[in-house]
Motif scaffolding. Sequence first.
Motif, PDB file in Angstrom:
ATOM      1  N   ALA A 199       0.859  -1.190   0.000  1.00  0.00           N
ATOM      2  CA  ALA A 199       0.000   0.000   0.000  1.00  0.00           C
ATOM      3  C   ALA A 199       0.889   1.231   0.000  1.00  0.00           C
ATOM      4  O   ALA A 199       2.121   1.125   0.124  1.00  0.00           O
ATOM      5  N   LEU A 200       0.279   2.395  -0.137  1.00  0.00           N
ATOM      6  CA  LEU A 200       1.034   3.641  -0.045  1.00  0.00           C
ATOM      7  C   LEU A 200       1.428   3.887   1.406  1.00  0.00           C
ATOM      8  O   LEU A 200       0.628   3.686   2.326  1.00  0.00           O
ATOM      9  N   GLU A 201       2.647   4.343   1.590  1.00  0.00           N
ATOM     10  CA  GLU A 201       3.157   4.597   2.936  1.00  0.00           C
ATOM     11  C   GLU A 201       2.278   5.590   3.695  1.00  0.00           C
ATOM     12  O   GLU A 201       2.093   5.476   4.906  1.00  0.00           O
ATOM     13  N   GLU A 202       1.705   6.544   2.970  1.00  0.00           N
ATOM     14  CA  GLU A 202       0.920   7.608   3.628  1.00  0.00           C
ATOM     15  C   GLU A 202      -0.543   7.214   3.859  1.00  0.00           C
ATOM     16  O   GLU A 202      -1.300   7.968   4.476  1.00  0.00           O
ATOM     17  N   ASP A 203      -0.961   6.037   3.366  1.00  0.00           N
ATOM     18  CA  ASP A 203      -2.364   5.617   3.474  1.00  0.00           C
ATOM     19  C   ASP A 203      -2.565   4.763   4.732  1.00  0.00           C
ATOM     20  O   ASP A 203      -2.566   3.532   4.679  1.00  0.00           O
ATOM     21  N   ALA A 204      -2.746   5.432   5.859  1.00  0.00           N
ATOM     22  CA  ALA A 204      -2.832   4.740   7.148  1.00  0.00           C
ATOM     23  C   ALA A 204      -3.987   3.731   7.182  1.00  0.00           C
ATOM     24  O   ALA A 204      -3.850   2.634   7.730  1.00  0.00           O
ATOM     25  N   PHE A 205      -5.128   4.083   6.594  1.00  0.00           N
ATOM     26  CA  PHE A 205      -6.306   3.212   6.644  1.00  0.00           C
ATOM     27  C   PHE A 205      -6.057   1.895   5.909  1.00  0.00           C
ATOM     28  O   PHE A 205      -6.255   0.810   6.464  1.00  0.00           O
ATOM     29  N   SER A 206      -5.590   1.979   4.669  1.00  0.00           N
ATOM     30  CA  SER A 206      -5.349   0.756   3.882  1.00  0.00           C
ATOM     31  C   SER A 206      -4.238  -0.092   4.492  1.00  0.00           C
ATOM     32  O   SER A 206      -4.302  -1.330   4.470  1.00  0.00           O
ATOM     33  N   LYS A 207      -3.236   0.569   5.061  1.00  0.00           N
ATOM     34  CA  LYS A 207      -2.142  -0.161   5.716  1.00  0.00           C
ATOM     35  C   LYS A 207      -2.665  -0.944   6.923  1.00  0.00           C
ATOM     36  O   LYS A 207      -2.359  -2.106   7.108  1.00  0.00           O
ATOM     37  N   GLU A 208      -3.456  -0.262   7.739  1.00  0.00           N
ATOM     38  CA  GLU A 208      -3.966  -0.883   8.967  1.00  0.00           C
ATOM     39  C   GLU A 208      -4.884  -2.068   8.656  1.00  0.00           C
ATOM     40  O   GLU A 208      -4.771  -3.135   9.254  1.00  0.00           O
ATOM     41  N   VAL A 209      -5.782  -1.881   7.677  1.00  0.00           N
ATOM     42  CA  VAL A 209      -6.727  -2.950   7.331  1.00  0.00           C
ATOM     43  C   VAL A 209      -5.993  -4.150   6.740  1.00  0.00           C
ATOM     44  O   VAL A 209      -6.192  -5.300   7.166  1.00  0.00           O
ATOM     45  N   SER A 210      -5.123  -3.923   5.764  1.00  0.00           N
ATOM     46  CA  SER A 210      -4.468  -5.052   5.099  1.00  0.00           C
ATOM     47  C   SER A 210      -3.480  -5.762   6.025  1.00  0.00           C
ATOM     48  O   SER A 210      -3.261  -6.973   5.904  1.00  0.00           O
ATOM     49  N   HIS A 211      -2.891  -5.031   6.976  1.00  0.00           N
ATOM     50  CA  HIS A 211      -1.941  -5.660   7.901  1.00  0.00           C
ATOM     51  C   HIS A 211      -2.611  -6.722   8.775  1.00  0.00           C
ATOM     52  O   HIS A 211      -1.950  -7.632   9.284  1.00  0.00           O
ATOM     53  N   LYS A 212      -3.915  -6.634   8.921  1.00  0.00           N
ATOM     54  CA  LYS A 212      -4.654  -7.630   9.707  1.00  0.00           C
ATOM     55  C   LYS A 212      -4.533  -9.027   9.090  1.00  0.00           C
ATOM     56  O   LYS A 212      -4.796 -10.033   9.752  1.00  0.00           O
ATOM     57  N   LEU A 213      -4.154  -9.112   7.795  1.00  0.00           N
ATOM     58  CA  LEU A 213      -4.016 -10.411   7.120  1.00  0.00           C
ATOM     59  C   LEU A 213      -2.594 -10.977   7.223  1.00  0.00           C
ATOM     60  O   LEU A 213      -2.300 -12.043   6.695  1.00  0.00           O
ATOM     61  N   ASN A 214      -1.707 -10.244   7.907  1.00  0.00           N
ATOM     62  CA  ASN A 214      -0.301 -10.666   7.967  1.00  0.00           C
ATOM     63  C   ASN A 214      -0.132 -11.946   8.779  1.00  0.00           C
ATOM     64  O   ASN A 214      -0.715 -12.113   9.843  1.00  0.00           O
ATOM     65  N   HIS A 215       0.700 -12.865   8.250  1.00  0.00           N
ATOM     66  CA  HIS A 215       1.029 -14.124   8.930  1.00  0.00           C
ATOM     67  C   HIS A 215       2.489 -14.023   9.374  1.00  0.00           C
ATOM     68  O   HIS A 215       3.408 -14.086   8.548  1.00  0.00           O
ATOM     69  N   PRO A 216       2.742 -13.820  10.685  1.00  0.00           N
ATOM     70  CA  PRO A 216       4.093 -13.488  11.166  1.00  0.00           C
ATOM     71  C   PRO A 216       5.172 -14.489  10.737  1.00  0.00           C
ATOM     72  O   PRO A 216       6.261 -14.087  10.331  1.00  0.00           O
ATOM     73  N   GLU A 217       4.872 -15.788  10.810  1.00  0.00           N
ATOM     74  CA  GLU A 217       5.891 -16.785  10.448  1.00  0.00           C
ATOM     75  C   GLU A 217       6.273 -16.670   8.973  1.00  0.00           C
ATOM     76  O   GLU A 217       7.458 -16.740   8.610  1.00  0.00           O
ATOM     77  N   SER A 218       5.260 -16.481   8.112  1.00  0.00           N
ATOM     78  CA  SER A 218       5.533 -16.327   6.673  1.00  0.00           C
ATOM     79  C   SER A 218       6.305 -15.035   6.405  1.00  0.00           C
ATOM     80  O   SER A 218       7.166 -14.979   5.522  1.00  0.00           O
TER      81      SER A 218
END
Length: 308
Positions: A199-218
């Motif tokens: 996402a764009l570095e300055e787009d806090a909303f899209s960053k926050e929402v998409s980060h919820k899908l992050n899998h730490p081990e991967s």
Amino acid sequence: MSKIIRIGTRDSELALWQATTVQQKIEDLGFDTTLVPIKSTGDQVLDKPLYELGITGIFTKTLDVALLKGKIDIAVHSMKDVPTQLPKGIVQTAVLERAITSDILVHKGIGFLESERAATIATGSLRRKAQWLHKYPHHKVVDLRGNVNSRLLKLIENDWSGAIFAQAGLERIKLLPKDAVPLDWMTPAPAQGAMLIVALEEDAFSKEVSHKLNHPESEITTTIERAFLRTLEGGCTAPIGALAIIKDQLVHFKGVVFSLDGKQKIEIEKTIPVKSAKGFGQICAQEVLNKGGDKLMESIRNENSALH
């Protein structure tokens, strides 16, 4: 504030499968989305091998531009296609849980693997080509480009013995033949089998929402593999493989670099506690460089520049 998240993707069947998977996961979290399919340069230019095009991130550049121009909010990529250095202003927000990392051989009968007779194998990957020639120096490897569907069709249409694919890609769109041969001796591409959201570095909303899908081990394993690649300065132009696996709080890493003809091979295998994994990819790459990898990379660069 909530908004409709525009998800940018390539328009191939596999890319759309990946983007739709991300879309479903984000909507399951209660957010609104829409898909924005975009054709990439890599999908349009099919008459040249990737390394001859001399463009890093050929499959991702079009989506990067759409992101920077504000046409999409996030982009979904096969992580192995993404340059290790993201464009200025674009950041990694999530690595989804990784699928199987193996390469597989789709074939028309495997008798040729046991004989000394000549055979032709198709792949658009320098890494796969070098590893195949290292194991089967009497075979010929021809270039194969296009999306998964068109590559499978080309295999049927040509008199090749087989073609090499990522197992995860064929599984995702339900095109994996039952008799495909797993190539467990072949070291995969860094981040193979992983899906990346940016996402764009300055787009806090899209960053926050998409980060919820992050899998730490991967995220940890792909970070190590991509750091190994970046330190060796590989990108799409060198036969580099890397695989990190976490088991019992330990990271098991294997990295390899081949000459373009597959004759030379430098590899490394190391294990380290997960809590010490920061900088591990660079350390492993430095060891490979010190074992003669620097000279090998130099000769690969010279060969590639001669091709251009």
